[in-house]
Design a protein around this motif. Structure first.
Motif, PDB file in Angstrom:
ATOM      1  N   ASP A  51       0.328  16.982  11.235  1.00  0.00           N
ATOM      2  CA  ASP A  51       0.178  15.477  10.870  1.00  0.00           C
ATOM      3  C   ASP A  51       0.823  15.276   9.650  1.00  0.00           C
ATOM      4  OD1 ASP A  51      -1.111  15.692  13.074  1.00  0.00           O
ATOM      5  OD2 ASP A  51      -3.022  15.572  12.343  1.00  0.00           O
ATOM      6  N   LYS A  52       1.044  15.989   8.602  1.00  0.00           N
ATOM      7  CA  LYS A  52       1.535  15.404   7.213  1.00  0.00           C
ATOM      8  C   LYS A  52       2.900  15.045   7.298  1.00  0.00           C
ATOM      9  CE  LYS A  52       2.565  19.353   4.389  1.00  0.00           C
ATOM     10  NZ  LYS A  52       2.319  20.153   3.526  1.00  0.00           N
ATOM     11  N   LEU A  53       3.537  14.201   6.503  1.00  0.00           N
ATOM     12  CA  LEU A  53       4.820  13.626   6.633  1.00  0.00           C
ATOM     13  C   LEU A  53       5.644  14.841   5.690  1.00  0.00           C
ATOM     14  CD1 LEU A  53       4.219   9.882   5.524  1.00  0.00           C
ATOM     15  CD2 LEU A  53       5.049  10.756   7.850  1.00  0.00           C
ATOM     16  N   THR A  54       6.986  14.666   5.914  1.00  0.00           N
ATOM     17  CA  THR A  54       7.682  15.502   4.851  1.00  0.00           C
ATOM     18  C   THR A  54       7.813  14.896   3.595  1.00  0.00           C
ATOM     19  OG1 THR A  54       9.814  14.485   5.595  1.00  0.00           O
ATOM     20  CG2 THR A  54       9.060  16.490   6.931  1.00  0.00           C
ATOM     21  N   ASN A  55       8.276  15.537   2.702  1.00  0.00           N
ATOM     22  CA  ASN A  55       8.211  14.771   1.265  1.00  0.00           C
ATOM     23  C   ASN A  55       9.497  13.574   1.417  1.00  0.00           C
ATOM     24  OD1 ASN A  55       7.235  15.290  -1.020  1.00  0.00           O
ATOM     25  ND2 ASN A  55       9.013  16.836  -1.670  1.00  0.00           N
ATOM     26  N   MET A  56      10.463  13.576   2.204  1.00  0.00           N
ATOM     27  CA  MET A  56      11.354  12.621   2.099  1.00  0.00           C
ATOM     28  C   MET A  56      10.916  11.437   2.786  1.00  0.00           C
ATOM     29  SD  MET A  56      15.342  13.050   3.059  1.00  0.00           S
ATOM     30  CE  MET A  56      16.516  11.662   2.785  1.00  0.00           C
ATOM     31  N   GLU A  57      10.225  11.896   4.104  1.00  0.00           N
ATOM     32  CA  GLU A  57       9.541  10.555   4.633  1.00  0.00           C
ATOM     33  C   GLU A  57       8.426   9.924   4.078  1.00  0.00           C
ATOM     34  OE1 GLU A  57       9.506  11.807   9.397  1.00  0.00           O
ATOM     35  OE2 GLU A  57       8.315  13.320   7.986  1.00  0.00           O
ATOM     36  N   GLU A  58       7.838  10.528   3.280  1.00  0.00           N
ATOM     37  CA  GLU A  58       6.673   9.974   2.467  1.00  0.00           C
ATOM     38  C   GLU A  58       7.393   9.003   1.469  1.00  0.00           C
ATOM     39  OE1 GLU A  58       2.850  10.974  -0.704  1.00  0.00           O
ATOM     40  OE2 GLU A  58       3.857  12.568   0.822  1.00  0.00           O
ATOM     41  N   LEU A  59       8.642   9.550   0.685  1.00  0.00           N
ATOM     42  CA  LEU A  59       9.361   8.869  -0.244  1.00  0.00           C
ATOM     43  C   LEU A  59       9.875   7.731   0.292  1.00  0.00           C
ATOM     44  CD1 LEU A  59      10.688  11.475  -2.585  1.00  0.00           C
ATOM     45  CD2 LEU A  59       9.134  10.058  -3.236  1.00  0.00           C
ATOM     46  N   LEU A  60      10.319   7.665   1.398  1.00  0.00           N
ATOM     47  CA  LEU A  60      11.153   6.506   2.179  1.00  0.00           C
ATOM     48  C   LEU A  60      10.042   5.633   2.356  1.00  0.00           C
ATOM     49  CD1 LEU A  60      13.553   8.067   4.816  1.00  0.00           C
ATOM     50  CD2 LEU A  60      14.129   6.747   2.780  1.00  0.00           C
ATOM     51  N   GLN A  61       8.845   5.880   2.706  1.00  0.00           N
ATOM     52  CA  GLN A  61       7.849   4.816   2.986  1.00  0.00           C
ATOM     53  C   GLN A  61       7.108   4.259   1.777  1.00  0.00           C
ATOM     54  OE1 GLN A  61       4.851   6.574   5.529  1.00  0.00           O
ATOM     55  NE2 GLN A  61       6.539   6.965   7.242  1.00  0.00           N
ATOM     56  N   THR A  62       7.077   5.009   0.567  1.00  0.00           N
ATOM     57  CA  THR A  62       6.273   4.583  -0.544  1.00  0.00           C
ATOM     58  C   THR A  62       7.170   4.187  -1.760  1.00  0.00           C
ATOM     59  OG1 THR A  62       6.180   6.749  -1.417  1.00  0.00           O
ATOM     60  CG2 THR A  62       4.241   6.058   0.131  1.00  0.00           C
ATOM     61  N   ASP A  63       8.329   4.626  -1.817  1.00  0.00           N
ATOM     62  CA  ASP A  63       9.056   4.364  -3.019  1.00  0.00           C
ATOM     63  C   ASP A  63      10.455   3.539  -2.458  1.00  0.00           C
ATOM     64  OD1 ASP A  63      10.734   4.308  -5.483  1.00  0.00           O
ATOM     65  OD2 ASP A  63      10.540   6.507  -5.547  1.00  0.00           O
ATOM     66  N   SER A  64      10.289   2.443  -2.927  1.00  0.00           N
ATOM     67  CA  SER A  64      11.630   1.393  -2.607  1.00  0.00           C
ATOM     68  C   SER A  64      12.867   1.825  -3.317  1.00  0.00           C
ATOM     69  CB  SER A  64      11.169  -0.014  -2.840  1.00  0.00           C
ATOM     70  OG  SER A  64      10.919  -0.406  -4.333  1.00  0.00           O
ATOM     71  N   ALA A  65      12.729   2.238  -4.536  1.00  0.00           N
ATOM     72  CA  ALA A  65      13.949   2.624  -5.260  1.00  0.00           C
ATOM     73  C   ALA A  65      14.743   3.638  -4.480  1.00  0.00           C
ATOM     74  CB  ALA A  65      13.554   2.862  -6.485  1.00  0.00           C
ATOM     75  N   PHE A  66      13.764   4.646  -4.315  1.00  0.00           N
ATOM     76  CA  PHE A  66      14.442   5.967  -3.381  1.00  0.00           C
ATOM     77  C   PHE A  66      15.012   5.644  -2.155  1.00  0.00           C
ATOM     78  CE2 PHE A  66      13.672   9.306  -0.346  1.00  0.00           C
ATOM     79  CZ  PHE A  66      14.480  10.460  -0.952  1.00  0.00           C
ATOM     80  N   LYS A  67      14.245   4.755  -1.322  1.00  0.00           N
ATOM     81  CA  LYS A  67      14.602   4.167   0.028  1.00  0.00           C
ATOM     82  C   LYS A  67      16.084   3.505  -0.382  1.00  0.00           C
ATOM     83  CE  LYS A  67      13.450   1.093   3.747  1.00  0.00           C
ATOM     84  NZ  LYS A  67      12.032   0.066   4.029  1.00  0.00           N
ATOM     85  N   GLY A  68      16.236   2.756  -1.154  1.00  0.00           N
ATOM     86  CA  GLY A  68      17.566   1.699  -1.439  1.00  0.00           C
ATOM     87  C   GLY A  68      18.641   2.765  -1.744  1.00  0.00           C
ATOM     88  N   GLY A  69      18.234   3.675  -2.644  1.00  0.00           N
ATOM     89  CA  GLY A  69      19.205   4.875  -2.810  1.00  0.00           C
ATOM     90  C   GLY A  69      19.777   5.716  -1.760  1.00  0.00           C
ATOM     91  N   ILE A  70      18.942   6.038  -1.041  1.00  0.00           N
ATOM     92  CA  ILE A  70      19.321   6.859   0.030  1.00  0.00           C
ATOM     93  C   ILE A  70      20.244   5.994   0.845  1.00  0.00           C
ATOM     94  CG2 ILE A  70      18.434   8.081   2.045  1.00  0.00           C
ATOM     95  CD1 ILE A  70      18.274   9.733  -0.433  1.00  0.00           C
ATOM     96  N   VAL A  71      19.602   4.874   1.409  1.00  0.00           N
ATOM     97  CA  VAL A  71      20.298   3.933   2.136  1.00  0.00           C
ATOM     98  C   VAL A  71      21.662   3.797   1.781  1.00  0.00           C
ATOM     99  CG1 VAL A  71      20.380   1.816   3.267  1.00  0.00           C
ATOM    100  CG2 VAL A  71      18.438   2.923   3.362  1.00  0.00           C
ATOM    101  N   ALA A  72      21.904   3.320   0.309  1.00  0.00           N
ATOM    102  CA  ALA A  72      23.077   3.219  -0.146  1.00  0.00           C
ATOM    103  C   ALA A  72      24.083   4.494  -0.345  1.00  0.00           C
ATOM    104  CB  ALA A  72      23.091   2.532  -1.670  1.00  0.00           C
TER     105      ALA A  72
END
Length: 171
Positions: A51-72
């Protein structure tokens, strides 16, 4: 053998001191609630893992800077891979009939399969990233992202071909 006996006696002594002192020190241990069902514990443990999220999935959901960086990073890597393929095609069109460019063009064309593999890896990673951003489970998102970035790094090592092309043009 004597050392093992001394160590064993020391450990037993420390445990005994801890047990005796536990009656005088108010440690919050409820002995009646200390028993458990191993099968229930292992079932609960399995549920938690799935049931738990992977580290990366959790960061994508909670950290907008990480999300923006990964997408970029994903966009930049995909764009650069497409540009590399386009530059190889354009170089063949422009200098394909010039004998001085034969060697460098041969090396550039030899990398065509590598470019296709990198583009494929980046496309797979992008699909999984999009799914994760849409809230879907992607347990292998981190692995596909790592694979794509390693593939892109391999492609970046071919930048010397552009330098060789420019040097040939200058000559």
């Amino acid at each position: 053998m004597k050392k093992k006996g001394i160590i064993l006696c020391t450990v037993v002594g420390i445990c005994a001191i801890g047990l005796i002192s536990s009656f005088f020190i108010d440690w919050p241990v409820d002995f009646h609630s200390a028993d458990g069902d191993i099968a229930k514990a292992s079932r609960f443990s399995r549920e938690q893992v799935t049931d738990k999220l992977t580290n990366m999935e959790e960061l994508l959901q909670t950290d907008s800077a990480f999300k923006g960086g990964i997408v970029a990073a994903q966009v930049v890597m995909q764009t650069r891979a497409v540009q590399f393929a386009t530059l190889v095609d354009m170089s063949n069109e422009v200098a394909g009939n010039i004998p001085a460019f034969a060697e460098v063009l041969k090396d550039m064309n030899a990398q065509r399969e590598l470019v296709e593999n990198v583009a494929s890896s980046l496309a797979e990673s992008a699909e999984k990233l999009n799914a994760a951003l849409d809230g879907k489970e992607c347990p292998d998102l981190a692995q596909s992202t790592i694979n794509a970035s390693l593939a892109y790094t391999t492609l970046q090592k071919q930048n010397n071909l552009a330098n060789r092309f420019i040097e040939t043009t200058d000559k």
